[in-house]
Design a protein around this motif. Structure first.
Motif, mmCIF file in Angstrom:
data_model
loop_
_atom_site.group_PDB
_atom_site.id
_atom_site.type_symbol
_atom_site.label_atom_id
_atom_site.label_comp_id
_atom_site.label_asym_id
_atom_site.label_seq_id
_atom_site.Cartn_x
_atom_site.Cartn_y
_atom_site.Cartn_z
ATOM 1 N N VAL A 62 0.802 -1.048 0.008
ATOM 2 C CA VAL A 62 0.085 0.054 -0.052
ATOM 3 C C VAL A 62 0.817 1.328 -0.060
ATOM 4 C CG1 VAL A 62 -1.653 1.330 1.157
ATOM 5 C CG2 VAL A 62 -1.932 -1.063 1.030
ATOM 6 N N LEU A 63 1.805 1.133 0.905
ATOM 7 C CA LEU A 63 2.823 2.492 1.013
ATOM 8 C C LEU A 63 3.737 2.514 -0.141
ATOM 9 C CD1 LEU A 63 3.054 2.301 4.679
ATOM 10 C CD2 LEU A 63 1.599 3.851 3.592
ATOM 11 N N ASN A 64 4.343 1.475 -0.594
ATOM 12 C CA ASN A 64 5.498 1.652 -1.314
ATOM 13 C C ASN A 64 5.029 1.625 -2.868
ATOM 14 O OD1 ASN A 64 7.744 1.484 0.103
ATOM 15 N ND2 ASN A 64 7.537 -0.441 0.790
ATOM 16 N N LYS A 65 4.186 0.769 -3.168
ATOM 17 C CA LYS A 65 3.811 0.722 -4.588
ATOM 18 C C LYS A 65 2.347 1.684 -4.810
ATOM 19 C CE LYS A 65 6.707 -2.274 -5.921
ATOM 20 N NZ LYS A 65 7.557 -1.739 -6.683
ATOM 21 N N LYS A 66 1.718 2.411 -3.938
ATOM 22 C CA LYS A 66 0.706 3.301 -4.088
ATOM 23 C C LYS A 66 -0.436 2.591 -4.945
ATOM 24 C CE LYS A 66 3.319 6.917 -2.513
ATOM 25 N NZ LYS A 66 4.554 5.985 -2.507
ATOM 26 N N ILE A 67 -1.117 1.392 -4.349
ATOM 27 C CA ILE A 67 -2.334 0.821 -4.756
ATOM 28 C C ILE A 67 -3.470 1.455 -4.192
ATOM 29 C CG2 ILE A 67 -0.808 -1.364 -5.218
ATOM 30 C CD1 ILE A 67 -2.343 -2.575 -2.665
ATOM 31 N N SER A 68 -4.377 1.226 -4.931
ATOM 32 C CA SER A 68 -5.552 1.947 -4.684
ATOM 33 C C SER A 68 -6.768 1.131 -3.795
ATOM 34 C CB SER A 68 -6.450 2.464 -5.787
ATOM 35 O OG SER A 68 -5.689 3.166 -6.580
ATOM 36 N N GLY A 69 -6.349 -0.328 -3.825
ATOM 37 C CA GLY A 69 -7.422 -1.071 -3.036
ATOM 38 C C GLY A 69 -6.638 -2.354 -2.419
ATOM 39 N N VAL A 70 -7.337 -3.054 -1.336
ATOM 40 C CA VAL A 70 -6.818 -4.106 -0.836
ATOM 41 C C VAL A 70 -8.251 -5.158 -0.515
ATOM 42 C CG1 VAL A 70 -5.777 -5.321 1.158
ATOM 43 C CG2 VAL A 70 -4.687 -3.058 0.376
ATOM 44 N N LEU A 71 -8.055 -6.423 -1.032
ATOM 45 C CA LEU A 71 -9.190 -7.293 -0.547
ATOM 46 C C LEU A 71 -8.578 -8.579 0.279
ATOM 47 C CD1 LEU A 71 -12.191 -7.312 -1.632
ATOM 48 C CD2 LEU A 71 -10.890 -5.652 -2.719
ATOM 49 N N LEU A 72 -8.773 -8.600 1.465
ATOM 50 C CA LEU A 72 -8.237 -9.705 2.275
ATOM 51 C C LEU A 72 -8.791 -10.980 1.623
ATOM 52 C CD1 LEU A 72 -8.269 -7.969 5.699
ATOM 53 C CD2 LEU A 72 -6.491 -8.064 4.072
ATOM 54 N N SER A 73 -8.285 -11.849 2.140
ATOM 55 C CA SER A 73 -8.539 -13.294 1.717
ATOM 56 C C SER A 73 -9.688 -13.894 2.219
ATOM 57 C CB SER A 73 -7.669 -14.418 2.125
ATOM 58 O OG SER A 73 -7.472 -14.243 3.711
ATOM 59 N N ASN A 74 -10.564 -13.120 2.860
ATOM 60 C CA ASN A 74 -12.115 -13.524 3.528
ATOM 61 C C ASN A 74 -12.957 -12.516 2.927
ATOM 62 O OD1 ASN A 74 -11.477 -11.039 4.924
ATOM 63 N ND2 ASN A 74 -11.858 -11.849 6.711
ATOM 64 N N SER A 75 -12.667 -11.942 1.997
ATOM 65 C CA SER A 75 -13.565 -10.934 1.056
ATOM 66 C C SER A 75 -14.413 -11.763 0.213
ATOM 67 C CB SER A 75 -12.791 -10.029 0.228
ATOM 68 O OG SER A 75 -11.985 -8.995 1.053
ATOM 69 N N THR A 76 -15.637 -11.430 -0.007
ATOM 70 C CA THR A 76 -16.635 -11.862 -0.964
ATOM 71 C C THR A 76 -16.554 -11.447 -2.418
ATOM 72 O OG1 THR A 76 -18.371 -10.395 -0.454
ATOM 73 C CG2 THR A 76 -17.979 -12.329 0.825
ATOM 74 N N GLY A 77 -17.185 -11.962 -3.402
ATOM 75 C CA GLY A 77 -17.642 -11.386 -4.746
ATOM 76 C C GLY A 77 -18.009 -10.262 -4.776
ATOM 77 N N VAL A 78 -19.238 -9.986 -3.728
ATOM 78 C CA VAL A 78 -19.885 -8.742 -3.964
ATOM 79 C C VAL A 78 -18.899 -7.483 -3.415
ATOM 80 C CG1 VAL A 78 -21.583 -7.441 -2.702
ATOM 81 C CG2 VAL A 78 -21.892 -9.808 -3.594
ATOM 82 N N LEU A 79 -17.990 -7.919 -2.519
ATOM 83 C CA LEU A 79 -17.004 -6.807 -2.138
ATOM 84 C C LEU A 79 -16.253 -6.648 -3.006
ATOM 85 C CD1 LEU A 79 -16.115 -7.367 1.842
ATOM 86 C CD2 LEU A 79 -17.625 -5.603 0.719
ATOM 87 N N LEU A 80 -15.606 -7.344 -4.014
ATOM 88 C CA LEU A 80 -14.639 -7.264 -5.071
ATOM 89 C C LEU A 80 -15.175 -6.439 -5.893
ATOM 90 C CD1 LEU A 80 -12.255 -7.877 -6.700
ATOM 91 C CD2 LEU A 80 -13.130 -10.127 -7.422
ATOM 92 N N LYS A 81 -16.343 -6.529 -6.392
ATOM 93 C CA LYS A 81 -17.141 -5.690 -7.422
ATOM 94 C C LYS A 81 -17.302 -4.269 -6.773
ATOM 95 C CE LYS A 81 -19.583 -9.819 -9.263
ATOM 96 N NZ LYS A 81 -20.952 -10.485 -9.432
ATOM 97 N N LYS A 82 -17.613 -4.161 -5.604
ATOM 98 C CA LYS A 82 -17.672 -2.700 -5.001
ATOM 99 C C LYS A 82 -16.221 -2.302 -5.042
ATOM 100 C CE LYS A 82 -21.680 -3.552 -1.986
ATOM 101 N NZ LYS A 82 -22.300 -3.510 -0.477
ATOM 102 N N ALA A 83 -15.324 -2.855 -4.664
ATOM 103 C CA ALA A 83 -13.988 -2.395 -4.702
ATOM 104 C C ALA A 83 -13.544 -1.887 -6.032
ATOM 105 C CB ALA A 83 -12.992 -3.320 -4.184
ATOM 106 N N ILE A 84 -14.014 -2.655 -7.041
ATOM 107 C CA ILE A 84 -13.531 -2.290 -8.372
ATOM 108 C C ILE A 84 -14.164 -0.985 -8.846
ATOM 109 C CG2 ILE A 84 -13.631 -3.097 -10.750
ATOM 110 C CD1 ILE A 84 -13.437 -5.785 -10.053
ATOM 111 N N ARG A 85 -15.467 -0.951 -8.457
ATOM 112 C CA ARG A 85 -16.164 0.377 -9.058
ATOM 113 C C ARG A 85 -15.799 1.703 -8.186
ATOM 114 N NH1 ARG A 85 -20.562 -3.632 -8.881
ATOM 115 N NH2 ARG A 85 -21.169 -4.119 -10.965
ATOM 116 N N SER A 86 -15.259 1.126 -6.784
ATOM 117 C CA SER A 86 -14.961 2.490 -6.112
ATOM 118 C C SER A 86 -13.547 2.979 -6.680
ATOM 119 C CB SER A 86 -14.849 2.118 -4.841
ATOM 120 O OG SER A 86 -15.834 1.740 -4.107
ATOM 121 N N VAL A 87 -12.303 2.093 -6.911
ATOM 122 C CA VAL A 87 -11.284 2.651 -7.211
ATOM 123 C C VAL A 87 -11.362 3.092 -8.734
ATOM 124 C CG1 VAL A 87 -9.970 0.890 -5.465
ATOM 125 C CG2 VAL A 87 -10.255 0.206 -8.060
ATOM 126 N N ALA A 88 -12.150 2.743 -9.332
ATOM 127 C CA ALA A 88 -12.141 3.059 -10.808
ATOM 128 C C ALA A 88 -12.653 4.647 -10.834
ATOM 129 C CB ALA A 88 -13.189 2.220 -11.766
#
Length: 219
Positions: A92-118
């Motif tokens: 997050v700090l070195n590569k300036k990434i916009s989002g993190v999805l932990l291993s317990n995340s769901t497909g619904v959260l993944l889709k929300k994350a994509i729309r948010s960072v976009a």
């Protein structure tokens, strides 16, 4: 407007599963599945109109050199494959990434994350954010604390993502000595985890008195 997504994942089966998961979303277009064994050309991806890249830790460090440079228009989401919280904070700090999805995340959260960072937003879970924030808060505490030159060297290498054994080799000291230094550093800065210390190290790199040029990162 369709969000163009590229998959840059080290596990091909995982990549195919993610692509399948995103099928049917009218505003999504999985435009590419990248070979992360070779360096990926960010300029080429931008020219193709890629908005979001989904990647894992290994692919992020092996396939995307220079993504921390300013002016990048592509947003990166790191999919945690149990790489460890300290590695997530470092990414997050070195590569300036916009989002993190932990291993317990769901497909619904993944889709929300994509729309948010976009849209230019940041998607980071509370646990990761807490570790980053606690490490940054250590900056103020350090004003009243003096780290030795050796401790600053250890902190600098922690910020680069090196493990205790690697730090011992780089500094030509024993691994138990590294652990002793870390125990004192943790106490001085009042940080509790390695990921919090990484956050401190990255944000406070001007304290590092010795440039560690040419160090290789073992992933």
């Amino acid at each position: 407007m369709s969000i163009k997504i590229a998959l840059a994942l080290s596990n091909k089966l995982f990549s195919e599963g993610i692509a399948k998961l995103l099928e049917g979303e009218k505003d999504f277009s999985v435009a590419a599945s990248l070979d992360t064994c070779v360096a990926c050309d960010l300029k080429k991806l931008q020219s193709q109109g890629i908005n979001v890249v989904l990647t894992d830790f290994m692919s992020l460090y092996n396939g995307f050199a220079g993504i921390e440079a300013p002016g990048r228009k592509i947003h990166f989401i790191l999919l945690d494959t149990n790489c460890g919280m300290e590695n997530i904070v470092s990414a997050v700090l070195n590569k300036k990434i916009s989002g993190v999805l932990l291993s317990n995340s769901t497909g619904v959260l993944l889709k929300k994350a994509i729309r948010s960072v976009a849209k230019g937003e940041v998607w980071i879970d509370k646990k990761t954010f807490k570790n980053i924030l606690h490490g940054i808060n250590a900056l103020d505490r350090e004003k009243h604390t003096t780290l030795s030159d050796r401790e600053k060297e250890v902190v600098a290498l922690i910020g680069e993502g090196f493990r205790n054994k690697e730090i011992a080799q780089k500094l030509n000291i024993s691994e138990p000595t590294v652990k002793s230094h870390l125990a004192r550093i943790f106490q001085k800065l009042n940080v509790r985890t390695r990921s919090e210390l990484i956050s401190y190290a990255v944000k406070n790199n001007e304290l590092t008195p010795f440039p560690f040029h040419g160090l290789s990162r073992n992933l």
